[in-house]
Every structure is written in C-alpha cells, then in structure tokens.
Design a protein around this motif. Structure first.
Motif, PDB file in Angstrom:
ATOM      1  N   ALA A  18      24.391  19.558  11.133  1.00  0.00           N
ATOM      2  CA  ALA A  18      24.393  19.443  12.594  1.00  0.00           C
ATOM      3  C   ALA A  18      25.752  19.777  13.196  1.00  0.00           C
ATOM      4  CB  ALA A  18      23.969  18.033  13.003  1.00  0.00           C
ATOM      5  N   GLU A  19      26.831  19.511  12.429  1.00  0.00           N
ATOM      6  CA  GLU A  19      28.164  19.778  12.966  1.00  0.00           C
ATOM      7  C   GLU A  19      28.427  21.266  13.133  1.00  0.00           C
ATOM      8  OE1 GLU A  19      28.525  19.898   8.514  1.00  0.00           O
ATOM      9  OE2 GLU A  19      27.525  18.614   9.987  1.00  0.00           O
ATOM     10  N   CYS A  20      27.568  22.123  12.576  1.00  0.00           N
ATOM     11  CA  CYS A  20      27.728  23.572  12.719  1.00  0.00           C
ATOM     12  C   CYS A  20      27.260  24.084  14.075  1.00  0.00           C
ATOM     13  CB  CYS A  20      26.956  24.296  11.624  1.00  0.00           C
ATOM     14  SG  CYS A  20      27.561  23.973   9.961  1.00  0.00           S
ATOM     15  N   TYR A  21      26.654  23.198  14.872  1.00  0.00           N
ATOM     16  CA  TYR A  21      26.096  23.598  16.155  1.00  0.00           C
ATOM     17  C   TYR A  21      26.722  22.777  17.278  1.00  0.00           C
ATOM     18  CZ  TYR A  21      22.805  26.073  13.248  1.00  0.00           C
ATOM     19  OH  TYR A  21      22.259  26.924  12.332  1.00  0.00           O
ATOM     20  N   GLU A  22      26.915  23.415  18.405  1.00  0.00           N
ATOM     21  CA  GLU A  22      27.687  22.820  19.483  1.00  0.00           C
ATOM     22  C   GLU A  22      26.884  21.792  20.266  1.00  0.00           C
ATOM     23  OE1 GLU A  22      30.747  25.098  21.878  1.00  0.00           O
ATOM     24  OE2 GLU A  22      29.068  25.038  23.253  1.00  0.00           O
ATOM     25  N   PRO A  23      27.396  20.571  20.402  1.00  0.00           N
ATOM     26  CA  PRO A  23      26.758  19.604  21.299  1.00  0.00           C
ATOM     27  C   PRO A  23      26.992  19.988  22.743  1.00  0.00           C
ATOM     28  CG  PRO A  23      28.831  18.739  20.513  1.00  0.00           C
ATOM     29  CD  PRO A  23      28.617  20.039  19.779  1.00  0.00           C
ATOM     30  N   HIS A  24      26.345  19.283  23.658  1.00  0.00           N
ATOM     31  CA  HIS A  24      26.486  19.627  25.071  1.00  0.00           C
ATOM     32  C   HIS A  24      27.848  19.182  25.586  1.00  0.00           C
ATOM     33  CE1 HIS A  24      25.778  20.489  29.169  1.00  0.00           C
ATOM     34  NE2 HIS A  24      25.630  19.237  29.544  1.00  0.00           N
ATOM     35  N   LEU A  25      28.717  20.132  25.834  1.00  0.00           N
ATOM     36  CA  LEU A  25      30.036  19.873  26.391  1.00  0.00           C
ATOM     37  C   LEU A  25      30.133  20.627  27.712  1.00  0.00           C
ATOM     38  CD1 LEU A  25      32.111  20.379  23.112  1.00  0.00           C
ATOM     39  CD2 LEU A  25      31.378  18.220  24.128  1.00  0.00           C
ATOM     40  N   PRO A  26      29.995  19.940  28.840  1.00  0.00           N
ATOM     41  CA  PRO A  26      29.928  20.634  30.142  1.00  0.00           C
ATOM     42  C   PRO A  26      31.086  21.583  30.390  1.00  0.00           C
ATOM     43  CG  PRO A  26      29.386  18.306  30.381  1.00  0.00           C
ATOM     44  CD  PRO A  26      29.876  18.478  28.982  1.00  0.00           C
ATOM     45  N   GLU A  27      32.270  21.262  29.844  1.00  0.00           N
ATOM     46  CA  GLU A  27      33.411  22.144  30.087  1.00  0.00           C
ATOM     47  C   GLU A  27      33.306  23.430  29.279  1.00  0.00           C
ATOM     48  OE1 GLU A  27      34.596  19.368  26.712  1.00  0.00           O
ATOM     49  OE2 GLU A  27      33.431  19.306  28.561  1.00  0.00           O
ATOM     50  N   PHE A  51      17.004  31.004  15.517  1.00  0.00           N
ATOM     51  CA  PHE A  51      16.921  30.514  16.893  1.00  0.00           C
ATOM     52  C   PHE A  51      18.244  30.723  17.626  1.00  0.00           C
ATOM     53  CE2 PHE A  51      17.934  27.003  14.029  1.00  0.00           C
ATOM     54  CZ  PHE A  51      19.057  26.431  14.614  1.00  0.00           C
ATOM     55  N   THR A  52      18.178  30.716  18.945  1.00  0.00           N
ATOM     56  CA  THR A  52      19.357  30.810  19.807  1.00  0.00           C
ATOM     57  C   THR A  52      20.177  29.526  19.691  1.00  0.00           C
ATOM     58  OG1 THR A  52      18.322  32.281  21.403  1.00  0.00           O
ATOM     59  CG2 THR A  52      20.112  30.911  22.209  1.00  0.00           C
ATOM     60  N   ALA A  53      21.474  29.670  19.464  1.00  0.00           N
ATOM     61  CA  ALA A  53      22.334  28.502  19.281  1.00  0.00           C
ATOM     62  C   ALA A  53      23.753  28.826  19.737  1.00  0.00           C
ATOM     63  CB  ALA A  53      22.317  28.070  17.817  1.00  0.00           C
ATOM     64  N   ARG A  54      24.637  27.837  19.561  1.00  0.00           N
ATOM     65  CA  ARG A  54      26.062  28.028  19.834  1.00  0.00           C
ATOM     66  C   ARG A  54      26.866  27.313  18.764  1.00  0.00           C
ATOM     67  NH1 ARG A  54      28.378  29.664  24.268  1.00  0.00           N
ATOM     68  NH2 ARG A  54      29.909  27.976  24.239  1.00  0.00           N
ATOM     69  N   SER A  55      28.039  27.849  18.490  1.00  0.00           N
ATOM     70  CA  SER A  55      28.922  27.276  17.474  1.00  0.00           C
ATOM     71  C   SER A  55      30.070  26.522  18.140  1.00  0.00           C
ATOM     72  CB  SER A  55      29.486  28.388  16.594  1.00  0.00           C
ATOM     73  OG  SER A  55      30.545  27.890  15.790  1.00  0.00           O
ATOM     74  N   PRO A  56      30.476  25.373  17.576  1.00  0.00           N
ATOM     75  CA  PRO A  56      31.618  24.642  18.134  1.00  0.00           C
ATOM     76  C   PRO A  56      32.964  25.166  17.652  1.00  0.00           C
ATOM     77  CG  PRO A  56      30.702  23.407  16.322  1.00  0.00           C
ATOM     78  CD  PRO A  56      29.846  24.642  16.465  1.00  0.00           C
ATOM     79  N   PHE A  57      32.961  26.161  16.781  1.00  0.00           N
ATOM     80  CA  PHE A  57      34.200  26.579  16.122  1.00  0.00           C
ATOM     81  C   PHE A  57      34.849  27.810  16.738  1.00  0.00           C
ATOM     82  CE2 PHE A  57      31.494  24.658  12.705  1.00  0.00           C
ATOM     83  CZ  PHE A  57      32.149  23.428  12.698  1.00  0.00           C
ATOM     84  N   ALA A  58      34.222  28.428  17.729  1.00  0.00           N
ATOM     85  CA  ALA A  58      34.796  29.623  18.358  1.00  0.00           C
ATOM     86  C   ALA A  58      35.881  29.229  19.355  1.00  0.00           C
ATOM     87  CB  ALA A  58      33.704  30.417  19.060  1.00  0.00           C
ATOM     88  N   ASP A  59      37.011  29.921  19.301  1.00  0.00           N
ATOM     89  CA  ASP A  59      38.098  29.642  20.242  1.00  0.00           C
ATOM     90  C   ASP A  59      37.722  30.047  21.665  1.00  0.00           C
ATOM     91  OD1 ASP A  59      39.710  28.657  18.208  1.00  0.00           O
ATOM     92  OD2 ASP A  59      40.569  30.632  17.782  1.00  0.00           O
ATOM     93  N   ASP A  60      36.990  31.149  21.785  1.00  0.00           N
ATOM     94  CA  ASP A  60      36.549  31.665  23.082  1.00  0.00           C
ATOM     95  C   ASP A  60      35.111  31.226  23.302  1.00  0.00           C
ATOM     96  OD1 ASP A  60      35.824  33.081  25.322  1.00  0.00           O
ATOM     97  OD2 ASP A  60      36.204  35.062  24.462  1.00  0.00           O
ATOM     98  N   THR A  61      34.854  30.483  24.382  1.00  0.00           N
ATOM     99  CA  THR A  61      33.487  30.022  24.635  1.00  0.00           C
ATOM    100  C   THR A  61      32.524  31.184  24.806  1.00  0.00           C
ATOM    101  OG1 THR A  61      32.144  28.546  26.011  1.00  0.00           O
ATOM    102  CG2 THR A  61      33.776  29.897  27.144  1.00  0.00           C
TER     103      THR A  61
END
Length: 333
Positions: free
Chosen positions: A131-140, A165-175
C-alpha cells in the motif's frame, strides 16, 4: 457511432460473446445541463452490436449502491472478463459520499448474461504490504486518491489474472510526474493482492490503461490532458502539449514500460477523443474511444472504431482509411 439523445456517454469497455459485441459505458442524463456534473450522476449503460458500428442500446446495468457503501457516490470505468467459473466478471471504480468521492476503490460484480449484474463487493483497495507504493489523498499534491479504471487480463505466464489501474506514486519529486499504472494479482478473480506499480512518470495522471499484446510486443494505451504533463516530458516531446490518447511499450506486460517516442497517437489541444480501448475483431486490432469535444462543445458519444497498425519499429499508428467501411466489410465476410 453510439449516441443517445438523452444521455452523455464517455469511458467505455467491450467484450464479445458468440459473435455479439457488448459495450459498457459511463452515462449521465443530458438534462443535467453542465457536462462536468456527469461524474456525480453516473451509471453504467449497455449496448450490443454485430459490427462495432451499429449499436442497440440495452439500458442501464449498474448504478451506485444505497448508502452506506464504498460505491454509493459513483460507479466509474471498468472492464469485463469471463472467468474459469463460466461467469462474466465486471471490475469497476467506486467512490463514496462518506469521503466526498475522493477515495477510489475497485468493485466487483458478476453476471451470467452480460446484462444482469450482481455486486460481489469490494475487490481491491489501498491496503496490504504494498500500500505504501501508492499515494494517499494529500490535498496539497493532488485532487483525489487515485485507484480507478481497472483493466483485467489473464496472466500470460500463469493460471491467474493481472489487473492494471490508474494510480499515483508517493515517491515522485514532481507531482506532475507521479501518475502511475498500478498492478494487482489474483488466482481466481475473487481474491486480489496489491503489487507495486509497473510504471511511474511522465504525467500527473495516466487514465484508462488498456494493456494488450501485438506482434510480440506489449502496449498500454492511456489518456491524459496537456495540463498534466511533467516538465521533463515537455522537454522531450516534439511539439506543444496536447490532450488525448497515447501509449506505453514493453517486451513484457509487467515492464519495464516506456512512453512511446514521438507525437501522441491521437492528441489535440482541445481533447477531441479520449478514454481509449483496444479490442481485436475479425483478425484486426481496433481503437474505440469517446468523442469529448467538437468545436469546443462537449459531445459525449462513442466513436466508430479506428484500426490500429504497428510499423516495423513497433510504433502504433491509426489507419487512414475510414474504419466504418473496414469493420463492416470484415464483419460481413
């Protein structure tokens, strides 16, 4: 083309059964007035065709559940496969009112006839060892918690199944480079385990992934919008940013994946066509999509198929000849 007088249609997915094609798609009443409101007044429509050109609308087949439920706010894009249990399995995106529609999960429904669907509950959410490989909801960082648009295929190297599936990573420097293609595995279409993403980068959002093999290469069609391009990708692209349909390439469905070089497969500044789906019919590969914009106005219809061809270098291109004639000719022998 599939167009409904009283409904907008957008993202779609397809399956063939005994010579009859079934289209499933997101739909919302045109009476809403504002097409941007369609996402929150959505259901799944169903239509059938023998040639992918002429469609018969069969009505609504799936809608949000009564509150409280993980899908009581919206039911979004999915895919359908036939399991070893001889049932049809629909995997779809669900959001809930409890989280203001911001937390996306993947639901599961089954059918014996591709029209009457019985919800089986939650198939996949952001929990477990990966689960840590995928970005939680961070409004900023982003507008929602992305886990949607499931595309399910048989594992080409095993007895089980793969879900992209469509996802996002928490590890990218650029959103705007955090857009990802997520992965899950299942032995039976009922129990799913979350895996790390198979691709991250290039865009802030990579929507409606569609993975398929052609001529020994693997492709992942996707769509995105020009405002979601990363600075790094803008530097490599031979032209101005566009919105629309492009693809990744790989030698294996699990990657490593790379963004295809050159111009977008089908992109315009105003996002004319979106939400690509690949299908194989009559010995050829076809691209299906929705028509989003025409002369600046939202359309909400499904386009006729366009043939997908691959050059010697593996690059995909859209056939210049009218696809309507080609599909009808092959369907009629």
């Amino acid at each position: 083309m599939l167009e409904l007088a009283d409904k907008w249609i957008w993202d779609s997915w397809y399956v063939e059964d005994q010579g009859l094609w079934h289209a499933f798609f997101l739909q919302a009443d045109r009476a809403l007035g504002d097409p941007e409101q369609r996402h929150w007044h959505v259901s799944h429509g169903h239509a059938t065709s023998t040639d992918l050109v002429h469609w018969s609308y069969q009505g609504t087949v799936l809608a949000p559940s009564p509150t409280p439920a993980f899908d009581d706010c919206s039911v979004w894009t999915g895919s359908v496969v036939k399991g070893d249990d001889n049932l049809w399995h629909l995997f779809y995106t669900g959001t809930s009112h409890a989280e203001n529609g911001l937390h996306q999960r993947i639901g599961h429904a089954t059918s014996t006839n591709l029209h009457d669907w019985h919800k089986q509950g939650l198939a996949l959410e952001r929990r477990g060892p990966n689960a840590e490989c995928y970005e939680p909801h961070l409004p900023e960082r982003w507008k929602d918690e992305s886990m949607r648009d499931p595309w399910v295929i048989r594992d080409p190297e095993g007895d089980g199944w793969l879900m992209f599936f469509t996802a996002r990573s928490p590890f990218a420097d650029d959103t705007l480079a955090a857009g990802a293609i997520g992965l899950a595995r299942s032995p039976d279409l009922y129990q799913w385990s979350l895996e790390p993403p198979v691709f991250v980068g290039g865009f802030g959002e990579i929507e409606v992934p569609t993975v398929f093999e052609k001529n020994g290469r693997w492709y992942c069609l996707f769509c995105t919008s020009a405002p979601y391009w990363s600075a790094a990708y803008r530097e490599t692209y031979p032209g101005e940013p566009v919105s629309g349909i492009h693809y990744l390439m790989a030698d294996h469905p699990l990657g490593p994946w790379r963004i295809a070089e050159g111009h977008f497969l089908d992109g315009t500044p105003h996002c004319d066509r979106y939400a690509p789906r690949w299908l194989h019919a009559n010995g050829r590969d076809w691209l299906m999509s929705c028509l989003m914009q025409k002369n600046g106005e939202f359309q909400g219809v499904l386009t006729d198929p366009v043939e997908l061809q691959a050059g010697p270098d593996g690059r995909l291109e859209l056939r210049a000849l009218p696809a309507r004639t080609a599909v009808e000719e092959t369907a009629n022998g």
